[in-house]
Design an enzyme around this catalytic site. Structure first.
Site, PDB file in Angstrom:
ATOM      1  N   ASN A 353      -7.872   7.079   7.362  1.00 16.99           N
ATOM      2  CA  ASN A 353      -7.835   7.630   6.015  1.00 16.99           C
ATOM      3  C   ASN A 353      -6.468   7.442   5.377  1.00 16.99           C
ATOM      4  O   ASN A 353      -5.711   6.573   5.783  1.00 16.99           O
ATOM      5  CB  ASN A 353      -8.304   9.081   5.974  1.00 16.99           C
ATOM      6  CG  ASN A 353      -9.263   9.301   4.814  1.00 16.99           C
ATOM      7  OD1 ASN A 353      -8.886   9.157   3.661  1.00 16.99           O
ATOM      8  ND2 ASN A 353     -10.518   9.611   5.121  1.00 16.99           N
ATOM      9  N   HIS A 355      -3.475   8.795   5.240  1.00 16.50           N
ATOM     10  CA  HIS A 355      -2.233   8.726   6.011  1.00 16.50           C
ATOM     11  C   HIS A 355      -2.174   7.458   6.848  1.00 16.50           C
ATOM     12  O   HIS A 355      -1.101   6.863   7.015  1.00 16.50           O
ATOM     13  CB  HIS A 355      -2.087   9.960   6.904  1.00 16.50           C
ATOM     14  CG  HIS A 355      -0.722  10.113   7.489  1.00 16.50           C
ATOM     15  ND1 HIS A 355      -0.412   9.716   8.766  1.00 16.50           N
ATOM     16  CD2 HIS A 355       0.436  10.600   6.957  1.00 16.50           C
ATOM     17  CE1 HIS A 355       0.867   9.967   9.006  1.00 16.50           C
ATOM     18  NE2 HIS A 355       1.411  10.492   7.926  1.00 16.50           N
ATOM     19  N   CYS A 356      -3.324   7.016   7.339  1.00 15.71           N
ATOM     20  CA  CYS A 356      -3.384   5.822   8.195  1.00 15.71           C
ATOM     21  C   CYS A 356      -3.036   4.538   7.452  1.00 15.71           C
ATOM     22  O   CYS A 356      -2.592   3.567   8.069  1.00 15.71           O
ATOM     23  CB  CYS A 356      -4.778   5.663   8.789  1.00 15.71           C
ATOM     24  SG  CYS A 356      -5.406   7.087   9.681  1.00 15.71           S
ATOM     25  N   ILE A 357      -3.267   4.503   6.140  1.00 14.05           N
ATOM     26  CA  ILE A 357      -3.056   3.255   5.385  1.00 14.05           C
ATOM     27  C   ILE A 357      -1.729   3.251   4.640  1.00 14.05           C
ATOM     28  O   ILE A 357      -1.476   2.348   3.839  1.00 14.05           O
ATOM     29  CB  ILE A 357      -4.210   2.990   4.403  1.00 14.05           C
ATOM     30  CG1 ILE A 357      -4.257   4.035   3.276  1.00 14.05           C
ATOM     31  CG2 ILE A 357      -5.541   2.919   5.150  1.00 14.05           C
ATOM     32  CD1 ILE A 357      -5.161   3.660   2.115  1.00 14.05           C
TER      33      ILE A 357
END
Length: 364
Positions: A353, A355-357
């Site tokens: 999501n 934060h991951c990208i």
């Protein structure tokens, strides 16, 4: 830029908390059709929305492959910088550098080894050599020297810090067979303490239920500020997530940080279980060696997977009643920030999501 044969601790650098001031943010443009449905077109729209939201608060750079550069430049607002860079997939939190700062305002990058969340044991795709070069290339773009750990596998999404000597992670991820099986838990702690300048590591057992990255901490836990943390939660005791979140809550409630503070733990309820639809499953190319997206699979949805910008918080929306409850809770936790929600199901379908990208560059 220089590759420095030393360590952050020896040189007086530390990893700052994400809530500290940023110079900017990086995002990688999605494209691989075996992970993003319909040739990544729906995901690209979601990435544009995330980048646009963050750009209200700080400069954003989007890196895209040569085949997608023109498309990314066309879809993104003019104020967002677009740079060509080879990559294997769009998870810059994990493939990008972890930045460290010193008291003089200097910034350096820590370039961990990246192996697609588990290498040949349980990695999510092969090859991953382009992703393993992303951190170095971003350091070059930013003109930042780097520390390179070619023999230590780590993803940025597997750690959170308070900027004051404490790191939180999960045993499920850092002790997994596909990361650093040659090292003991104590040896892994030594590496983290040396290259992020830490005094204490708090180990949670597991991350969000069915998280395909082996339980990254950034999907279940975040630092609001030193001593204050947010935790993904459910009140449904029949949900497998309840046992995991309760276990995390008990650990955090009985821990102190590097400064001796008890942690103030705030719960943010996850949405109701989100399942992959038949249409969504059929939109992903089936390729041998990559994780399939099957109809009915439960996705690892969590509001904790948000990005803290300069004066803003950008969090995922799932079309669930808890969307607004999460927004209100984040407003309470970040009274001096504007809280912005972005529809994020398409990012979730890819395995992560907001934060991951994203990957912040600290101001120093």
């Amino acid at each position: 830029m220089r590759t420095i044969d030393s360590s952050s601790k020896k040189d007086g650098f530390r990893m700052p908390g994400e809530f500290e001031k940023h110079a900017g943010c990086y995002i990688i443009w999605p494209e691989r059709p075996d992970n993003w449905r319909l040739g990544a077109k729906p995901a690209q729209k979601a990435f544009v929305d995330v980048a646009t939201a963050i750009s209200r608060f700080e400069p954003v750079t989007v890196v895209a492959s040569s085949s997608q550069y023109v498309n990314a430049r066309y879809m993104l607002p003019d104020e967002i910088r677009v740079v060509e860079m080879d990559n294997d997939d769009a998870w810059v939190r994990d493939s990008g550098p972890t930045f460290v700062v010193n008291d003089s305002g200097d910034v350096r990058g820590v370039d961990w080894s990246f192996n697609s969340w588990g290498g040949l044991v349980d990695g999510l795709y092969f090859p991953w050599d382009k992703d393993d070069q992303v951190a170095q290339k971003i350091c070059e773009l930013e003109r930042k020297d780097r520390y390179r750990l070619a023999d230590f596998v780590l993803e940025g999404g597997s750690i959170h810090v308070d900027g004051e000597g404490t790191l939180v992670t999960t045993e499920e991820c850092l002790l997994s067979e596909g990361r650093n099986p040659q090292l003991s838990k104590q040896q892994i702690e030594m590496v983290l303490k040396e290259y992020l300048n830490l005094e204490k590591i708090i180990w949670l057992k597991r991350g969000i239920y069915l998280d395909e990255t082996n339980g990254h901490v950034d999907n279940i836990f975040n630092y609001v500020r030193p001593g204050v943390v947010a935790l993904a939660w459910t009140d449904d005791e029949t949900d497998p997530q309840y046992e995991i979140s309760k276990e995390c809550f008990d650990i955090l409630s009985n821990e102190t940080d590097a400064k001796g503070r008890k942690l103030e733990v705030h719960k943010i309820n996850v949405p109701k279980p989100i399942l992959i639809t038949d249409e969504e499953s059929k939109g992903v190319d089936a390729v041998e060696g990559t994780l399939p997206r099957e109809e009915g699979d439960r996705l690892a949805a969590s509001y904790i997977n948000y990005y803290t910008a300069n004066g803003g918080v950008v969090f995922p929306l799932f079309g669930d009643p808890n969307d607004e409850l999460a927004r209100e809770k984040l407003r309470q936790l970040y009274p001096n920030c504007e809280v912005v929600g972005v529809k994020a199901r398409e990012i979730l379908l890819g395995g992560g999501n907001i934060h991951c990208i994203t990957q912040q560059v600290p101001r120093g």
